[in-house]
Design an enzyme around this catalytic site. Structure first.
Site, short mmCIF file in Angstrom:
data_model
loop_
_atom_site.label_atom_id
_atom_site.label_comp_id
_atom_site.label_asym_id
_atom_site.label_seq_id
_atom_site.Cartn_x
_atom_site.Cartn_y
_atom_site.Cartn_z
N HIS A 166 0.23 -1.12 -0.14
CA HIS A 166 0.34 -0.41 0.12
C HIS A 166 0.87 1.21 0.06
O HIS A 166 2.18 1.46 0.75
CB HIS A 166 -0.83 0.18 1.29
CG HIS A 166 -2.13 0.59 1.63
ND1 HIS A 166 -3.24 0.76 1.00
CD2 HIS A 166 -2.12 2.36 1.85
CE1 HIS A 166 -4.28 1.96 0.67
NE2 HIS A 166 -3.35 2.79 1.48
N ASP A 191 -14.51 3.44 6.30
CA ASP A 191 -13.23 4.12 5.67
C ASP A 191 -13.80 5.21 5.01
O ASP A 191 -12.89 6.56 4.67
CB ASP A 191 -11.64 3.36 5.55
CG ASP A 191 -10.86 4.02 4.71
OD1 ASP A 191 -10.42 5.26 6.07
OD2 ASP A 191 -10.13 3.78 3.65
N ARG A 248 -12.90 14.06 5.02
CA ARG A 248 -11.12 14.07 5.00
C ARG A 248 -10.78 15.20 3.47
O ARG A 248 -10.50 16.05 4.41
CB ARG A 248 -10.51 12.85 5.66
CG ARG A 248 -11.08 12.40 6.94
CD ARG A 248 -9.84 11.46 6.85
NE ARG A 248 -8.12 10.99 7.18
CZ ARG A 248 -7.49 10.41 6.89
NH1 ARG A 248 -8.14 8.48 6.82
NH2 ARG A 248 -6.25 10.63 6.81
N SER A 303 -6.48 4.34 9.12
CA SER A 303 -7.01 4.35 7.11
C SER A 303 -6.58 3.04 6.45
O SER A 303 -7.26 2.04 5.99
CB SER A 303 -7.25 5.69 6.77
OG SER A 303 -7.88 5.47 5.36
N LYS A 331 -7.44 -0.87 6.22
CA LYS A 331 -8.09 -1.58 4.90
C LYS A 331 -7.11 -3.25 4.97
O LYS A 331 -7.24 -4.02 3.96
CB LYS A 331 -7.65 -0.91 3.51
CG LYS A 331 -8.49 0.45 3.67
CD LYS A 331 -9.10 1.26 2.83
CE LYS A 331 -7.53 2.73 2.85
NZ LYS A 331 -8.07 3.45 2.77
#
Ligand code: URA
Length: 441
Positions: A85, A164, A171, A186, A190
């Site tokens: 990620h 999220d 956000r 966040s 995931k």
């Protein structure tokens, strides 16, 4: 919910206090159910961004996020399950290189990706530039594809970490992205929900990233690693430069073309290639391969075409036109107008990197509003990096636009976005820190 005193919780955060795990779960759970106002959550987020969240709050937030939806079970897959990620950047196409490299090395990747956000691009949008390619795979399709070719890249379904999705959209429009705890929870929610046993993070730092301070980025990486390890996932991170675009392409089809050129071995020594190799090597380290061997192996899998073959199988498996691998630039959509900026002699001093992402967005590569349709062909090609010496005839940026007027507007702004000056400048270090990797396994 009747007893949930939301203004009291917001006030405590505003005054620098801490919320308990139960309070966070009740407050944000009620938000997901539509029982708490968006304005209240926005006030809470802004208070937390300014005052800071504690590590306990970051851990609790992660749990609340994971529990808001379903989780994926990858235990039926043979071979080590790996996920990666990036915290988001400009010209950051590493997934499309790292995933086939790791699959070629025997790892299994069920990668659930996102769409562009703010000035940063998203893997799903980029992939849709390949004619025919589908990203809306069902959980069964993902599982079947990963067990046959080692990788799938698909959109996360609405049931995966729904809180999220809701918080992130809020956000994005309330200037509350840049918080270590909010980003860590966040990202890690995931990854935890995605089910992989090994998690490698690419934490970006610099003007094109959400965090611009190197010590904050390293602290974010450390926090993510602690959260992952606490949940039994072998987790590591690289902190990498995002003060300038990573790959030459900024824009969907252009980024795909550049990623394929990396896989074809046509972009050796470039920053996108180097970071992708570093990330893939680090991910193999997490699976227990010794460091030198891991990095040697991924270099070989790139050089001998194994990663490119894997990418071809992946494109075909998801319904895309596999000839994109042979002739990317003729298969991918092309913008009708191109214009190139050639600066005067000098050295590249640096970039307004975020602005570069915004300019690609303005050309049509990114969304100005939720739900906007993208122009997958447009964007920028950035041929220079910080420290490069220009001789007055070197092209710095090629603009790919829908209209002449669009191209001209971007060309006019480029000299304030790519800074060229008379003094020599040093290149910026690419991999700035390794976190969670150099320990006994
Ligand atoms: N990427 C994410 O997935 N979440 C963040 O909060 C920031 C970047």
């Amino acid at each position: 919910v009747a007893t949930l005193e939301v203004p009291v919780l917001i006030a405590r955060k505003r005054d620098g206090g801490e919320l308990t795990a139960d309070e966070l779960a009740a407050f944000l759970g009620a938000y997901l159910d539509g029982e708490v106002e968006e304005s209240q959550v926005a006030a809470f987020l802004m208070a937390g961004v300014i005052r800071g969240f504690t590590e306990a709050e970051a851990v609790a937030l992660t749990e609340v996020l994971v529990r808001s939806g379903e989780t994926v079970d990858l235990s039926a897959l043979r071979g080590p399950t790996v996920d990666k990620h990036s915290t988001g950047g400009v010209g950051d196409t590493t997934t499309l290189i790292v995933a086939p490299l790791l699959a070629a090395a025997g790892a299994q990747l069920a990668k659930l990706s996102g769409r562009g956000l703010g000035h940063t691009g998203g893997t799903l949008d980029k992939l849709e530039a390949i004619p025919g390619l589908r990203v809306d795979l069902s959980a069964d399709e993902v599982a079947a594809q990963v067990s046959s070719i080692g990788l799938a890249v698909a959109a996360a379904t609405a049931d995966l970490v729904p809180l999220d999705k809701k918080l992130y959209a809020l956000r994005d429009v309330t200037a509350t992205v840049a918080s270590q705890a909010l980003i860590a929870s966040s990202v890690m929610s995931k990854k935890l929900a995605g089910g992989a046993d090994h998690v490698l993070l690419d934490v970006k730092v610099g003007d094109g990233a959400f965090l611009t301070d190197p010590s904050e980025a390293t602290a974010l990486a450390e926090l993510c690693v602690r959260i992952g390890e606490a949940h039994g996932r072998r987790t590591g991170a690289l902190v990498t430069d995002m003060s300038q675009p990573l790959g030459d392409g900024v824009g969907n089809a252009i980024e795909i073309a550049v990623a394929i050129e990396v896989l074809r071995g046509e972009r050796q020594g470039e920053r996108l290639t180097e970071v992708s190799l570093a990330l893939a090597g680090a991910a193999l380290e997490l699976t227990g391969v010794p460091r030198d061997e891991a990095h040697g192996r991924v270099e070989e899998l790139l050089a001998d075409g194994s990663a490119l073959d894997r990418f071809r199988s992946f494109v075909a498996a998801q319904g895309g036109d596999p000839s994109v691998v042979d002739e990317p630039r003729s298969v991918l959509p092309e913008a009708p107008v191109t214009a190139t900026w050639v600066p005067d002699e000098g050295s590249v001093q640096g970039f307004a990197c975020r602005r570069l992402g915004e300019l690609a967005g303005r050309l049509g590569a990114g969304r100005m509003r939720q739900g906007d349709t993208l122009d997958l062909a447009v964007g920028l090609e950035v041929h220079v990096r910080t420290g490069d010496r220009l001789d007055g005839s070197s092209p710095a940026v090629t603009v790919h636009a829908r209209t002449d007027a669009d191209a001209e507007a971007v060309l006019a702004e480029l000299p304030t976005v790519v800074h060229v000056g008379p003094e020599p400048a040093d290149p910026v270090e690419l991999v700035q820190a390794r976190v969670g990797l150099d320990r006994a396994t």
